[in-house]
Write a protein that holds these residues in place. Structure first.
Motif, mmCIF file in Angstrom:
data_model
loop_
_atom_site.group_PDB
_atom_site.id
_atom_site.type_symbol
_atom_site.label_atom_id
_atom_site.label_comp_id
_atom_site.label_asym_id
_atom_site.label_seq_id
_atom_site.Cartn_x
_atom_site.Cartn_y
_atom_site.Cartn_z
ATOM 1 N N VAL A 34 0.846 -1.204 0.000
ATOM 2 C CA VAL A 34 0.000 0.000 0.000
ATOM 3 C C VAL A 34 0.880 1.252 0.000
ATOM 4 O O VAL A 34 0.574 2.240 -0.680
ATOM 5 N N GLY A 35 1.980 1.193 0.759
ATOM 6 C CA GLY A 35 2.906 2.326 0.792
ATOM 7 C C GLY A 35 3.423 2.662 -0.593
ATOM 8 O O GLY A 35 3.450 3.828 -1.000
ATOM 9 N N ARG A 36 3.801 1.618 -1.353
ATOM 10 C CA ARG A 36 4.329 1.843 -2.693
ATOM 11 C C ARG A 36 3.239 2.393 -3.612
ATOM 12 O O ARG A 36 3.484 3.273 -4.428
ATOM 13 N N MET A 37 2.014 1.855 -3.425
ATOM 14 C CA MET A 37 0.898 2.333 -4.245
ATOM 15 C C MET A 37 0.669 3.831 -4.008
ATOM 16 O O MET A 37 0.504 4.600 -4.965
ATOM 17 N N LEU A 38 0.717 4.242 -2.723
ATOM 18 C CA LEU A 38 0.514 5.659 -2.403
ATOM 19 C C LEU A 38 1.605 6.506 -3.043
ATOM 20 O O LEU A 38 1.343 7.571 -3.616
ATOM 21 N N SER A 39 2.858 6.001 -2.959
ATOM 22 C CA SER A 39 3.976 6.742 -3.570
ATOM 23 C C SER A 39 3.765 6.896 -5.066
ATOM 24 O O SER A 39 3.985 7.973 -5.641
ATOM 25 N N THR A 40 3.339 5.791 -5.715
ATOM 26 C CA THR A 40 3.138 5.834 -7.170
ATOM 27 C C THR A 40 2.057 6.840 -7.538
ATOM 28 O O THR A 40 2.234 7.646 -8.463
ATOM 29 N N ILE A 41 0.935 6.801 -6.790
ATOM 30 C CA ILE A 41 -0.155 7.737 -7.069
ATOM 31 C C ILE A 41 0.336 9.179 -6.913
ATOM 32 O O ILE A 41 0.040 10.049 -7.738
ATOM 33 N N ALA A 42 1.119 9.409 -5.841
ATOM 34 C CA ALA A 42 1.645 10.763 -5.612
ATOM 35 C C ALA A 42 2.510 11.197 -6.787
ATOM 36 O O ALA A 42 2.415 12.344 -7.255
ATOM 37 N N ASN A 85 8.292 8.423 1.927
ATOM 38 C CA ASN A 85 8.968 9.634 1.460
ATOM 39 C C ASN A 85 8.220 10.270 0.300
ATOM 40 O O ASN A 85 7.669 9.587 -0.544
ATOM 41 N N GLY A 86 8.194 11.581 0.312
ATOM 42 C CA GLY A 86 7.607 12.317 -0.800
ATOM 43 C C GLY A 86 6.093 12.388 -0.771
ATOM 44 O O GLY A 86 5.477 12.880 -1.699
#
Lengths: 136, 286
Positions: A59-67, A98-99
């Motif tokens: 989920v963390g990676r998904m949020l980063s990708t969306i951002a 991050n980010g």
């Protein structure tokens, strides 16, 4: 397959994640969101994760990708409503997202986006001094 | 270690035959060891309870402290030791109440005489030893649970989260910060942030006597968790010695704001919020 609904409120797109994310739903959400940002020309995306009990690296990676996707399309992403237990787990796991900007609740998230957008508007207004006075 | 049926029968006969004398003598011995810190009547009642429990379990056949038939005896023993532990008696003073029975039994056996006197006495005294050990163990258990309760209460007491201003909460940390406390502080703070919707938190470490790498690690984790939730943390109350220790240990607080006092931290947050503090002309009494 279930899809995550994307709601438009003014100049902001609100995504409230209520179900367990799988690979397919994540990819579908990214596609839908990118399409909606382009269609509506919104400048802010709020992702509400109040309902999520577990935020793992997926989920963390998904949020980063969306951002990142939103960033490319000139929209600010704010993740809101992270639960204390989730935050503690993420810290213990060493994941710091991050980010990604975060806010306590949707209201604060909207303020954050409004503030960021206001800075940009000021910048644009400098170029065209009477842009705001022209509109009734 | 259980008494055989004959031994139990003889013990019960000894004890119940002259129960008035047994309890009186038993109470006398215990009273002298406790030096008047418990009333004679209260002691007498406790001793009578024990006496009754021993006789009751003996009448059912063999006396075996671990058997089901001795449940009443065990209950009486743990009742006694629980009471003593709460009243602040020492372990010796508690177990001596049980061991006093040995003296009583010795006198009775001597008077009764008989061929098996010595053998009987050894068997009885083993039973009393077992009862003493049982008492001691329940005494320790009671004490430990008392300590655990107190530690928990201390944990609850020592971590308040206070609201300083609209949207600003503060945690004044007092005392050493170990892992358990750090966890409680973190959970409390994050929950308060959610409940009040405050975007700013101030962690005041004036009351923390020493900051080592571990304590710093706990504080940093709290700050990062608060950031993940969308709130900003400021660390305040860093004393001169602690500042030196932090630098000497090479602890990096990164881009986390640190202030010398709680007042500075509050002023910093208010300024970020756009609230200006100004000094007005002080009021003069004429």
């Amino acid at each position: 397959m279930e899809r995550v609904p994307i709601l438009k409120i003014g100049d902001i797109l609100l995504v409230s994640i209520q179900l367990d994310m799988s690979d397919q739903t994540a990819v579908a959400l990214q596609e839908d969101l990118a399409q909606r940002i382009v269609d509506t020309g919104c400048h802010g995306v709020i992702i509400d994760i109040t309902a999520l009990d577990i935020v793992d690296s997926f989920v963390g990676r998904m949020l980063s990708t969306i951002a990142s996707i939103s960033k490319v399309l000139d929209a600010e992403t704010v993740v809101v409503g992270m639960r204390p237990a989730v935050a503690i787990t993420l810290v213990e796991l060493g994941l710091s997202l991050n980010g990604i900007r975060t806010a306590l609740n949707v209201e604060r998230g909207m303020e954050l986006i409004a503030a960021a957008h206001a800075d940009e508007l000021d910048y644009q207004l400098d170029d065209e001094p009477d842009a705001e006075t022209a509109t009734p | 270690m259980a008494l055989s049926t004959e031994e139990s029968g003889r013990l019960v006969a000894l004890l119940s035959g002259q129960d008035e004398r047994v309890t009186t003598r038993w109470t006398e011995i215990v009273t002298s060891s406790l030096r008047g810190r418990l009333s004679q009547a209260e002691l007498r009642r406790q001793v009578q309870d024990l006496h009754r429990a021993i006789v009751a379990s003996g009448e059912q056949g063999t006396i075996d402290l671990s058997a089901d038939s001795a449940a009443e005896l065990r209950a009486a023993l743990s009742e006694l030791s629980r009471g003593r532990a709460r009243q602040g008696f020492s372990a010796t003073e508690t177990t001596i109440s049980v061991f006093a029975l040995k003296d009583v039994v010795a006198e009775l056996v001597q008077e009764a005489g008989g061929a098996d006197a010595l053998k009987d006495y050894v068997a009885f005294s083993k039973l009393v030893d077992e009862m003493g050990l049982f008492t001691f163990e329940s005494f320790v258990r009671t004490r430990e649970s008392l300590i655990a309760d107190q530690a928990e209460q201390l944990l609850e007491l020592s971590t308040p989260v206070v609201k300083l201003w609209e949207g600003v909460v503060a945690v004044p940390l007092v005392g050493t910060l170990d892992s358990a406390r750090a966890q409680v502080v973190m959970e409390r703070l994050l929950q308060t942030l959610v409940d009040t919707g405050s975007p700013y938190a101030i962690i005041d470490i004036t009351g923390v006597p020493a900051v080592d790498t571990q304590v710093a690690q706990h504080i940093l984790k709290t700050v990062v968790a608060a950031r993940l939730m969308g709130a900003d943390c400021i660390i305040s109350g860093i004393r001169p010695q602690i500042a030196q220790t932090i630098v000497a240990l090479g602890i990096e607080f990164g881009d986390i704001a640190t202030k010398a006092s709680l007042a500075d931290a509050l002023r910093h947050v208010l300024r970020l919020n756009g609230v200006e503090t100004a000094r007005r002309q002080p009021r003069r009494d004429i």
